[in-house]
Design a protein around this motif. Structure first.
Motif, PDB file in Angstrom:
ATOM      1  N   ASP A  10      29.942  64.978  82.443  1.00 24.29           N
ATOM      2  CA  ASP A  10      29.922  63.518  82.398  1.00 24.29           C
ATOM      3  C   ASP A  10      28.573  62.943  81.999  1.00 24.29           C
ATOM      4  O   ASP A  10      28.506  61.837  81.466  1.00 24.29           O
ATOM      5  CB  ASP A  10      30.290  62.943  83.776  1.00 24.29           C
ATOM      6  N   VAL A  11      27.507  63.693  82.274  1.00 21.09           N
ATOM      7  CA  VAL A  11      26.161  63.146  82.097  1.00 21.09           C
ATOM      8  C   VAL A  11      25.266  64.184  81.435  1.00 21.09           C
ATOM      9  O   VAL A  11      25.238  65.353  81.850  1.00 21.09           O
ATOM     10  CB  VAL A  11      25.543  62.755  83.464  1.00 21.09           C
ATOM     11  N   ARG A  32      27.843  59.659  79.825  1.00 18.96           N
ATOM     12  CA  ARG A  32      26.561  58.986  79.702  1.00 18.96           C
ATOM     13  C   ARG A  32      25.508  59.959  79.183  1.00 18.96           C
ATOM     14  O   ARG A  32      25.414  61.100  79.645  1.00 18.96           O
ATOM     15  CB  ARG A  32      26.100  58.452  81.074  1.00 18.96           C
ATOM     16  N   ILE A  39      21.296  60.073  78.648  1.00 19.19           N
ATOM     17  CA  ILE A  39      19.999  59.442  78.855  1.00 19.19           C
ATOM     18  C   ILE A  39      18.958  60.305  78.159  1.00 19.19           C
ATOM     19  O   ILE A  39      18.681  61.432  78.588  1.00 19.19           O
ATOM     20  CB  ILE A  39      19.654  59.275  80.352  1.00 19.19           C
ATOM     21  N   VAL A  51      31.456  56.909  75.349  1.00 14.82           N
ATOM     22  CA  VAL A  51      30.154  57.471  75.696  1.00 14.82           C
ATOM     23  C   VAL A  51      29.064  56.426  75.466  1.00 14.82           C
ATOM     24  O   VAL A  51      29.015  55.802  74.413  1.00 14.82           O
ATOM     25  CB  VAL A  51      29.846  58.717  74.837  1.00 14.82           C
ATOM     26  N   THR A  52      28.193  56.240  76.443  1.00 16.66           N
ATOM     27  CA  THR A  52      27.020  55.402  76.250  1.00 16.66           C
ATOM     28  C   THR A  52      25.804  56.288  76.042  1.00 16.66           C
ATOM     29  O   THR A  52      25.711  57.387  76.586  1.00 16.66           O
ATOM     30  CB  THR A  52      26.760  54.467  77.438  1.00 16.66           C
ATOM     31  N   ASN A 109      21.573  55.888  76.025  1.00 19.18           N
ATOM     32  CA  ASN A 109      20.364  55.095  76.224  1.00 19.18           C
ATOM     33  C   ASN A 109      19.162  56.028  76.275  1.00 19.18           C
ATOM     34  O   ASN A 109      19.311  57.246  76.354  1.00 19.18           O
ATOM     35  CB  ASN A 109      20.461  54.293  77.527  1.00 19.18           C
ATOM     36  N   LEU A 146      21.929  54.625  85.090  1.00 14.90           N
ATOM     37  CA  LEU A 146      22.414  54.740  83.718  1.00 14.90           C
ATOM     38  C   LEU A 146      23.464  55.834  83.582  1.00 14.90           C
ATOM     39  O   LEU A 146      24.312  55.784  82.682  1.00 14.90           O
ATOM     40  CB  LEU A 146      21.254  55.019  82.767  1.00 14.90           C
ATOM     41  N   ALA A 147      23.426  56.829  84.465  1.00 12.37           N
ATOM     42  CA  ALA A 147      24.385  57.926  84.453  1.00 12.37           C
ATOM     43  C   ALA A 147      25.699  57.583  85.142  1.00 12.37           C
ATOM     44  O   ALA A 147      26.659  58.349  85.064  1.00 12.37           O
ATOM     45  CB  ALA A 147      23.767  59.158  85.122  1.00 12.37           C
ATOM     46  N   ALA A 172      27.581  51.773  84.584  1.00  9.93           N
ATOM     47  CA  ALA A 172      26.713  51.408  83.469  1.00  9.93           C
ATOM     48  C   ALA A 172      27.419  51.465  82.119  1.00  9.93           C
ATOM     49  O   ALA A 172      26.766  51.554  81.076  1.00  9.93           O
ATOM     50  CB  ALA A 172      25.492  52.331  83.451  1.00  9.93           C
ATOM     51  N   GLY A 173      28.731  51.357  82.107  1.00  9.97           N
ATOM     52  CA  GLY A 173      29.489  51.515  80.881  1.00  9.97           C
ATOM     53  C   GLY A 173      29.277  50.449  79.834  1.00  9.97           C
ATOM     54  O   GLY A 173      29.629  50.639  78.669  1.00  9.97           O
ATOM     55  N   THR A 227      24.371  50.246  76.463  1.00  9.90           N
ATOM     56  CA  THR A 227      24.207  51.350  75.520  1.00  9.90           C
ATOM     57  C   THR A 227      23.276  50.932  74.386  1.00  9.90           C
ATOM     58  O   THR A 227      23.123  49.740  74.101  1.00  9.90           O
ATOM     59  CB  THR A 227      25.566  51.820  74.970  1.00  9.90           C
TER      60      THR A 227
END
Length: 314
Positions: A95-96, A152, A154, A194-195, A197, A238-239, A243-244, A247
């Protein structure tokens, strides 16, 4: 361990020390199962050891969390693919992705060797690309199979990449590339949920021991603004699934300050409607520069000379 990341699976690269270690511990504290990746190199990228990653994973498990280790070189394309596969096979998904791994070899440009340039750009920029590429492929497959994940990413840029840093031309170039990659990836991966950042952290790590040692020194008492753990709560949020809607952003973090970077926006412009004559470019461009915001000073830049009285010469 429960929190805003309960039930989520995360990879943190370069998680054996410094910022990566703090991120892995915080993500686990918030409920994520963590793959702790670290090659175990020196601050300049030499050698290898599984010990740093194993120590972080052990600390997570001792606190009641779930963690496994991985010693891959994230800039090795096949190894990055295997790292993503390890997370999926061990914890049932991913997921992250926190891209953090890196090292520095500080040099002025006139003293930088080809090997130093290649090594730094490889671990930072290619390392981010390789991990992002394979994680994105997994998330796209999941989305097409009707199993979209609130994924997510990062990334880790730097003030050096955003404003520049004297003596760190290679590192600054790599970190600027990561900021640009973040913008493109955010747009390309949005259809899969998917975001993407990036953070630009300011903290005490092995990479800041040299040029910024005085600024990064630990205070005798009070709030330690340079503690790497100050950065990790922002990474954890952010994860999260919450936080969807965020981005394509670069967020600078120092101590208790969070700053959303506002770089590379279109500024003043003048359209001639025809091809410019070279002799006319200077006056037009100078007029536009006069209306544009002044650039942020480069870290480590010499201060501007003081204004001289009329008739005086520096």
């Amino acid at each position: 361990m429960t929190g805003i990341l309960e039930g989520r699976v995360a990879i943190v690269t370069g998680a054996g020390r410094g910022l990566g270690r703090a991120h892995a511990l915080e993500l686990a504290r918030q409920g994520a199962a963590v793959v702790v990746n670290d090659l175990g190199t020196s601050g300049s990228g030499e050698g290898a050891s599984r010990t740093p990653a194993e120590q972080v994973a052990a600390a997570i498990r001792a606190a009641g969390g779930e963690a496994v280790t991985n010693g891959a070189d994230v800039a090795d394309f096949a190894a990055a693919e295997a790292l993503v596969a390890q997370a999926v096979e061990t914890f049932g998904g991913l997921d992250v992705l926190v891209n953090n791994a890196g090292f520095v070899r500080d040099r002025m440009l006139v003293n930088t060797s080809e090997e130093e340039w290649d090594a730094v750009v490889r671990v930072h920029l290619k390392g981010h690309f390789a991990m992002l590429r394979h994680a994105a492929a997994y998330w796209r497959r999941e989305a097409k199979a009707g199993r979209p994940r609130a994924a997510r990413v990062i990334n880790t840029s730097s003030g050096a990449g955003l404003q520049g840093s004297v003596g760190q031309g290679t590192y600054s170039a790599a970190k600027a590339g990561i900021a640009g990659l973040t913008l493109v990836a955010a747009e390309e991966l949005a259809p899969y949920g998917v975001t993407v950042n990036a953070i630009a952290p300011s903290a005490r790590t092995r990479m800041t021991d040299g040029p910024f040692a005085t600024k990064m020194a630990k205070p005798a008492d009070g709030f330690d603004a340079m503690d790497p753990a100050n950065v990790s709560p922002v990474v954890a949020w952010l994860a999260s699934a919450e936080a969807g809607d965020v981005t394509g952003r670069v967020i600078e973090i120092e101590g208790g300050q969070i700053c959303v970077e506002d770089a590379w926006r279109h500024g003043p412009a003048h359209d001639l409607g025809a091809r410019w004559d070279a002799a006319d470019v200077g006056p037009a461009l100078r007029e536009l520069l006069g209306r544009a915001a002044a650039p942020e000073p480069v870290y480590g830049a010499r201060p501007a000379p003081a204004a001289q009285p009329d008739g005086a010469r520096a």
